[in-house]
Design a protein around this motif. Sequence first.
Motif, PDB file in Angstrom:
ATOM      1  N   UNK A 173       0.807  -1.229   0.000  1.00 51.02           N
ATOM      2  CA  UNK A 173       0.000   0.000   0.000  1.00 51.02           C
ATOM      3  C   UNK A 173       0.836   1.273   0.000  1.00 51.02           C
ATOM      4  N   UNK A 174       1.959   1.220   0.699  1.00 52.39           N
ATOM      5  CA  UNK A 174       2.792   2.420   0.791  1.00 52.39           C
ATOM      6  C   UNK A 174       4.235   2.030   0.464  1.00 52.39           C
ATOM      7  N   UNK A 175       4.824   2.686  -0.513  1.00 50.34           N
ATOM      8  CA  UNK A 175       6.234   2.430  -0.819  1.00 50.34           C
ATOM      9  C   UNK A 175       7.011   3.737  -0.611  1.00 50.34           C
ATOM     10  N   UNK A 176       7.943   3.717   0.355  1.00 54.40           N
ATOM     11  CA  UNK A 176       8.744   4.906   0.642  1.00 54.40           C
ATOM     12  C   UNK A 176       9.971   4.949  -0.258  1.00 54.40           C
ATOM     13  N   UNK A 177      10.172   6.059  -0.939  1.00 54.27           N
ATOM     14  CA  UNK A 177      11.410   6.255  -1.675  1.00 54.27           C
ATOM     15  C   UNK A 177      12.470   6.694  -0.675  1.00 54.27           C
ATOM     16  N   UNK A 178      13.560   5.944  -0.590  1.00 52.52           N
ATOM     17  CA  UNK A 178      14.602   6.258   0.384  1.00 52.52           C
ATOM     18  C   UNK A 178      15.914   6.495  -0.350  1.00 52.52           C
ATOM     19  N   UNK A 206       1.404   5.704  -2.718  1.00 48.72           N
ATOM     20  CA  UNK A 206       0.325   5.331  -1.803  1.00 48.72           C
ATOM     21  C   UNK A 206      -0.845   4.773  -2.602  1.00 48.72           C
ATOM     22  N   UNK A 207      -1.389   3.651  -2.116  1.00 48.43           N
ATOM     23  CA  UNK A 207      -2.571   3.087  -2.756  1.00 48.43           C
ATOM     24  C   UNK A 207      -3.765   3.957  -2.408  1.00 48.43           C
ATOM     25  N   UNK A 208      -4.862   3.740  -3.113  1.00 44.71           N
ATOM     26  CA  UNK A 208      -6.029   4.574  -2.853  1.00 44.71           C
ATOM     27  C   UNK A 208      -6.519   4.412  -1.407  1.00 44.71           C
ATOM     28  N   UNK A 209      -6.532   3.174  -0.911  1.00 49.04           N
ATOM     29  CA  UNK A 209      -7.079   3.036   0.449  1.00 49.04           C
ATOM     30  C   UNK A 209      -6.190   3.725   1.481  1.00 49.04           C
ATOM     31  N   UNK A 210      -4.882   3.740   1.247  1.00 51.62           N
ATOM     32  CA  UNK A 210      -3.994   4.473   2.150  1.00 51.62           C
ATOM     33  C   UNK A 210      -4.279   5.981   2.041  1.00 51.62           C
ATOM     34  N   UNK A 211      -4.495   6.448   0.824  1.00 54.94           N
ATOM     35  CA  UNK A 211      -4.805   7.866   0.609  1.00 54.94           C
ATOM     36  C   UNK A 211      -6.113   8.269   1.278  1.00 54.94           C
TER      37      UNK A 211
END
Length: 322
Positions: free
Chosen positions: A127-132, A171-176
Amino acid sequence: MMTDVKKLMVVVPCYNEEAVLHETLRRLTEVLQGVRHKYEGQIVPSILFVDDGSRDATWQLISQFQQESPLVGGLRLAHNAGHQHALWAGLEFAADHADATISIDADLQDDVNVIADMAEQWWKGTDIVYGVRKDRPTDTAFKKHTAQAFYHLMARMGGDIVYNHADYRLMSRRALVALMQYPERNIFLRGMVRTLGFNEGYAYYDRSERFAGESKYPFRKMLSFAIDGITSFSVKPLQMITYLGIFLTFASFVAILYALVSWAAGKALPGWTSLLISLWFIGGAILISLGVIGTYVGKIYSEVKRRPRYIVDKVLEPADAR
Ligand code: UDP
Ligand code: MG
């Protein structure tokens, strides 16, 4: 077949970015076409440029892009709401128009190729992918050290943020949709997203130099962003005032004892140096404490007002996201 199609919208906040936008569009288009191709049209990408009340030709460029490319849409804010609010405006739009969103700065400091990696993780259910960013070889030593000091301070103050992650994330829609339920006006997105939960992933990259133009975050803005981040996520500074108060009270006991003993010993010096020093010190401590309290009171004030986070002036939908 059409029911399987998922929309992916890249949100790009832009403030006076006329110097970079052509290149930004070119590189994003290239990567997004790759993504579309790889998933055989099952992922339909689009780009939403959010013009944060720019004073240069940014909006003219965005409207021109929107005319020329079905990928591109634009949102023009009526005034300069600031990076976080501009991003929020874009995310709110994306929550209505896409199944996932990736936020990225306009200046191409973040490697756009990571988008393919983020899309893949999302496709597999993250659902959430952080760019690091791995390191900061191209940032000035000053920016690097102040930024790293900030991450450490934030961690010590109890704010849970991903080290070396800025606002480059999927972010996926449900996370948004979950994020959009957060009502606060003082927003510090990277901290808020972290509190959502859901399944998370990371995508690593090297951060490069700004492609063109200057940083829109001078030291003054960075400092206020850091203070904002901490005071939005932690009440530790308030607790520290209490500790400081306790410490000073004890210190003054010692000082009083010392004064009494020297008086009893008949050595009562004029001693106005020490008096003056303690006066200054206590004065300083009081001012700092008032400042910290003032910061929180100010936040409560702006929350209570419940003003809109941003005001939209114009909307241009991307043809592909319809
Ligand atoms: N930005 C914005 N509103 C502002 C300041 C900045 O939308 O008031 C955008 C800017 O156009 C860029 C992103 O926020 O896309 C990050 O800004 P910048 O690259 O100047 O910050 P830095 O990378 O130097 O911290
Ligand atoms: Mg930048």
